[in-house]
Scaffold this motif. Structure first.
Motif, mmCIF file in Angstrom:
data_model
loop_
_atom_site.group_PDB
_atom_site.id
_atom_site.type_symbol
_atom_site.label_atom_id
_atom_site.label_comp_id
_atom_site.label_asym_id
_atom_site.label_seq_id
_atom_site.Cartn_x
_atom_site.Cartn_y
_atom_site.Cartn_z
ATOM 1 N N THR A 232 0.852 -1.191 0.000
ATOM 2 C CA THR A 232 0.000 0.000 0.000
ATOM 3 C C THR A 232 0.889 1.242 0.000
ATOM 4 O O THR A 232 2.115 1.149 -0.047
ATOM 5 C CB THR A 232 -0.901 0.052 1.251
ATOM 6 O OG1 THR A 232 -0.061 0.286 2.409
ATOM 7 C CG2 THR A 232 -1.700 -1.232 1.435
ATOM 8 N N ASP A 233 0.248 2.408 0.127
ATOM 9 C CA ASP A 233 1.043 3.598 0.417
ATOM 10 C C ASP A 233 1.323 3.630 1.927
ATOM 11 O O ASP A 233 0.949 2.701 2.656
ATOM 12 C CB ASP A 233 0.354 4.876 -0.084
ATOM 13 C CG ASP A 233 -0.922 5.235 0.669
ATOM 14 O OD1 ASP A 233 -1.193 4.658 1.746
ATOM 15 O OD2 ASP A 233 -1.665 6.109 0.181
ATOM 16 N N ASN A 237 -3.351 3.014 2.204
ATOM 17 C CA ASN A 237 -4.284 3.136 1.095
ATOM 18 C C ASN A 237 -3.823 2.345 -0.118
ATOM 19 O O ASN A 237 -2.623 2.178 -0.346
ATOM 20 C CB ASN A 237 -4.454 4.608 0.695
ATOM 21 C CG ASN A 237 -4.978 5.453 1.824
ATOM 22 O OD1 ASN A 237 -5.925 5.074 2.506
ATOM 23 N ND2 ASN A 237 -4.357 6.604 2.049
ATOM 24 N N GLN A 238 -4.763 1.907 -0.912
ATOM 25 C CA GLN A 238 -4.474 1.195 -2.145
ATOM 26 C C GLN A 238 -3.647 2.065 -3.082
ATOM 27 O O GLN A 238 -3.878 3.273 -3.199
ATOM 28 C CB GLN A 238 -5.799 0.815 -2.818
ATOM 29 C CG GLN A 238 -5.668 0.103 -4.140
ATOM 30 C CD GLN A 238 -7.030 -0.240 -4.733
ATOM 31 O OE1 GLN A 238 -7.990 -0.452 -4.009
ATOM 32 N NE2 GLN A 238 -7.103 -0.279 -6.045
ATOM 33 N N SER A 243 -1.308 7.865 -6.758
ATOM 34 C CA SER A 243 -0.595 7.769 -5.482
ATOM 35 C C SER A 243 0.636 8.674 -5.479
ATOM 36 O O SER A 243 1.196 9.002 -6.528
ATOM 37 C CB SER A 243 -0.184 6.320 -5.216
ATOM 38 O OG SER A 243 -1.322 5.502 -5.013
#
Length: 266
Positions: A232-233, A237-238, A243
């Motif tokens: 993820t980040d 988050n995805q 991103s």
């Protein structure tokens, strides 16, 4: 059943066959140029590029768009060609150009296919080391044809964390990264995309990086998650096309949540 028939029998098989063929052809180009007398240029963003980067991406692009002319294509060297909002190939021809240009064999080629902006096929290929990780949505990740999986390390103080270089962090993100890595057993520098393959095969526990672009991380997502890991980040988050470039990959959910907590103590 032939190898080609076997590939075509799995979900997304015809796309996977194309990705594998593209990876094979990319190998031929990078192997030809490896440890050759290369000139290294700097792009506008100050990152290095060689003729091998450009020729490798073009070889992949030619294969993909010849077979799927209506698909979109996003490559590090040629940019985005938006033909289709359903299917998009995302390519890094040589991830680790600095390593490649200086004779280090850990550079890799990254090939990913997105469906509706979600990665469904990811390949991490290392031409000189003869190692290839393949991730397919809904399937277990393989390393050179054998199923692989991440480790079960469940605490930061027993974890090994990789990062390619501290140069990828700025002042704030550097403090965050150090807050994480000082709580791990030890950290290792270098590796580029090879670190994520090693994570998928259970040889390290975590990779923490920043300043990455979509072509740097999309292929990694399918490989890591298909081996039991999570990526993820830094906020959990995805990862998407939008991103901010901060990427955290961990062997399991428990370790991942501990790492996110450390990264966000500031």
């Amino acid at each position: 059943m032939t190898e080609s028939q076997s590939i075509l029998s799995i979900p997304l098989g015809h796309y996977l066959e194309t990705a594998i063929h593209a990876a094979d052809q990319a190998r031929a180009v990078t192997q030809k140029w490896f440890r050759a007398d290369l000139k290294v240029a700097s792009k506008q963003d100050k990152t290095p590029v060689t003729i091998a980067d450009r020729q490798t991406e073009q070889a992949i692009k030619d294969i993909v768009l010849q077979r799927y002319p209506d698909h979109s294509f996003f490559g590090e060297e040629t940019g985005q060609q938006l033909n289709n909002d359903q299917w998009q190939w995302v390519i890094d021809p040589i991830d680790g150009t600095k390593c490649f240009a200086t004779g280090m064999p850990t550079f890799g080629t990254l090939i990913c296919l997105l469906h509706k902006q979600a990665p469904v096929i990811g390949i991490i290929d290392h031409p000189i080391l003869d190692e290839r990780w393949i991730g397919i949505q809904g399937c277990q990740t393989t390393h050179n044809g054998k199923v692989c999986c991440t480790r079960s390390t469940d605490s930061l103080d027993n974890a090994t964390v990789y990062t390619t270089s501290m140069d990828m962090f700025d002042g704030v993100s550097g403090k965050q990264a150090r807050a994480l890595t000082k709580n791990c057993q030890f950290r290792v520098f270098g590796g580029d995309c090879y670190s994520y393959g090693l994570l998928a095969s259970g040889y390290n526990d975590m990779v923490c990086e920043a300043d990455l672009k979509p072509y740097d991380y999309f292929a990694l997502i399918v490989v890591v998650t298909g081996a039991g890991g999570i990526i993820t980040d830094w906020q959990g988050n995805q990862l998407t096309l939008e991103s901010n470039g901060e990427v955290l990959a961990s062997a399991n959910e428990s370790l991942h949540q501990q790492a996110i907590a450390k990264l966000n103590e500031f």
